[in-house]
Design an enzyme around this catalytic site. Structure first.
Site, short mmCIF file in Angstrom:
data_model
loop_
_atom_site.label_atom_id
_atom_site.label_comp_id
_atom_site.label_asym_id
_atom_site.label_seq_id
_atom_site.Cartn_x
_atom_site.Cartn_y
_atom_site.Cartn_z
N TYR A 174 41.75 -35.36 -34.27
CA TYR A 174 41.11 -34.04 -34.29
C TYR A 174 41.58 -33.23 -33.09
O TYR A 174 42.04 -33.77 -32.08
CB TYR A 174 39.58 -34.14 -34.31
N CYS A 175 41.47 -31.90 -33.23
CA CYS A 175 41.78 -30.96 -32.15
C CYS A 175 40.94 -29.71 -32.38
O CYS A 175 40.00 -29.73 -33.17
CB CYS A 175 43.28 -30.65 -32.10
N THR A 176 41.25 -28.63 -31.70
CA THR A 176 40.41 -27.43 -31.77
C THR A 176 40.38 -26.81 -33.16
O THR A 176 39.31 -26.58 -33.73
CB THR A 176 40.88 -26.38 -30.75
#
Length: 317
Positions: A174-176
């Protein structure tokens, strides 16, 4: 609220990135959008702010292009523009990691909706991996997430070996907003990992659609807001002031421009240190005056939103 913030990306071939950049810049000027947009041969990436009507017009125009038909916008409310300027630039990659040969539009990790991610993230056969930089995950991250101790995303390929211990598990990245995971998961697949997934739309979409459950702290964003709340289910604070150690979520840049570290510092300590992250930075002869914000936007009194419309070209062009 009368304004919106749009976060988006799309990996898709763009044959003439320079020509597209000029056309796209004109579109943003017509709609009075501000923000940062990156164009590359591999796609489009941007975060912009504008009025509700202008953001709607922008989304409709972009989606009308068949190359971006699958693009998804993350839309958030704002009281005003969250950017001061408009920059539309051509670069080798739409997110810099040094892997231009990796093409997520050909092969990438399996996309998980926010609800699917929430259902899987706590299983014993799953490991959740944060592919963001340290200053981002120190402010907020998913409960029990594995972090990779990176200062910049371009360090990610060098950290992959740390994940070999989890090769027999499902890896949920996951990331922003999802863009880093596209390349990160694609690279993991190239390196022999088999069960690779990604949170589609990233933390922002997870907050909008799944209430942000079990995301601890705030989410760092790359606009004037700096940090936003995403968890409306079980919120918590995990960051702490680097000076006094008390829980806090106030991000500042060190007042020493040669350091410029992005750190958490409470108002009292920032005032005492005059915005510096250490005693050495506080005593540095080039230290910037501290105005109570810890933000030091580049000053440009002659800024024109049309600047660079025809003159900017990628290096080597």
């Amino acid at each position: 609220m009368d304004y919106r913030v749009l976060l988006y990306y799309c990996y898709t071939p763009i044959e003439d990135a320079d020509a597209f950049r000029d056309e796209h810049h004109r579109l943003c000027l017509r709609l009075d959008l501000r923000g940062r947009i990156i164009v590359a041969g591999e796609g489009l990436n941007g975060t912009v702010s504008g009025t509700v009507a202008n953001c709607e017009a922008y989304m409709q125009t972009v989606k009308a292009d068949p190359r971006f038909a699958a693009l998804e916008f993350k839309v958030e409310e704002a009281p005003a523009h969250t950017f001061q300027k408009l920059h539309v630039r051509v670069k080798p990659e739409i997110v810099h990691v040094g892997l231009p040969a990796i093409k997520p539009y050909e092969r990438t990790g399996t996309h998980l909706s926010p609800e699917e991610f929430r259902a899987l993230k706590d299983r014993d056969d799953v490991v959740v991996v944060d592919v963001r930089s340290d200053y981002e995950y120190n402010l907020g991250r998913f409960k029990n997430a594995v972090t990779l101790d990176i200062e910049n995303f371009r360090e990610f390929p060098d950290r992959v070996e740390r994940l070999r211990q989890f090769q027999d598990k499902k890896i949920l990245t996951y990331c922003t907003g999802g863009i880093k995971c596209e390349k990160a998961s694609a690279f993991l697949l190239e390196q022999g990992f088999e069960n690779v997934y990604q949170l589609h739309g990233g933390i922002i979409k997870y907050g909008l659609e799944a209430g942000g459950e079990d995301f601890e702290g705030k989410c760092y964003v790359f606009d004037g807001r700096v940090a936003v709340d995403v968890n409306s289910v079980n919120p918590s604070v995990i960051a702490a002031c680097i000076s006094c150690g008390r829980p806090d979520e106030r991000m500042v840049n060190c007042a020493n421009p040669h350091c410029n570290a992005h750190v958490v510092m409470c108002e009292a300590c920032a005032e005492q240190r005059q915005g510096a992250c250490s005693e050495a930075c506080q005593q540095h002869p080039d230290k910037r005056p501290y105005d109570g914000t810890g933000a030091y936007p580049k000053q440009s009194n002659h800024y024109n939103p049309e600047q660079g419309l025809y003159s900017y070209r990628a290096p080597g062009k």
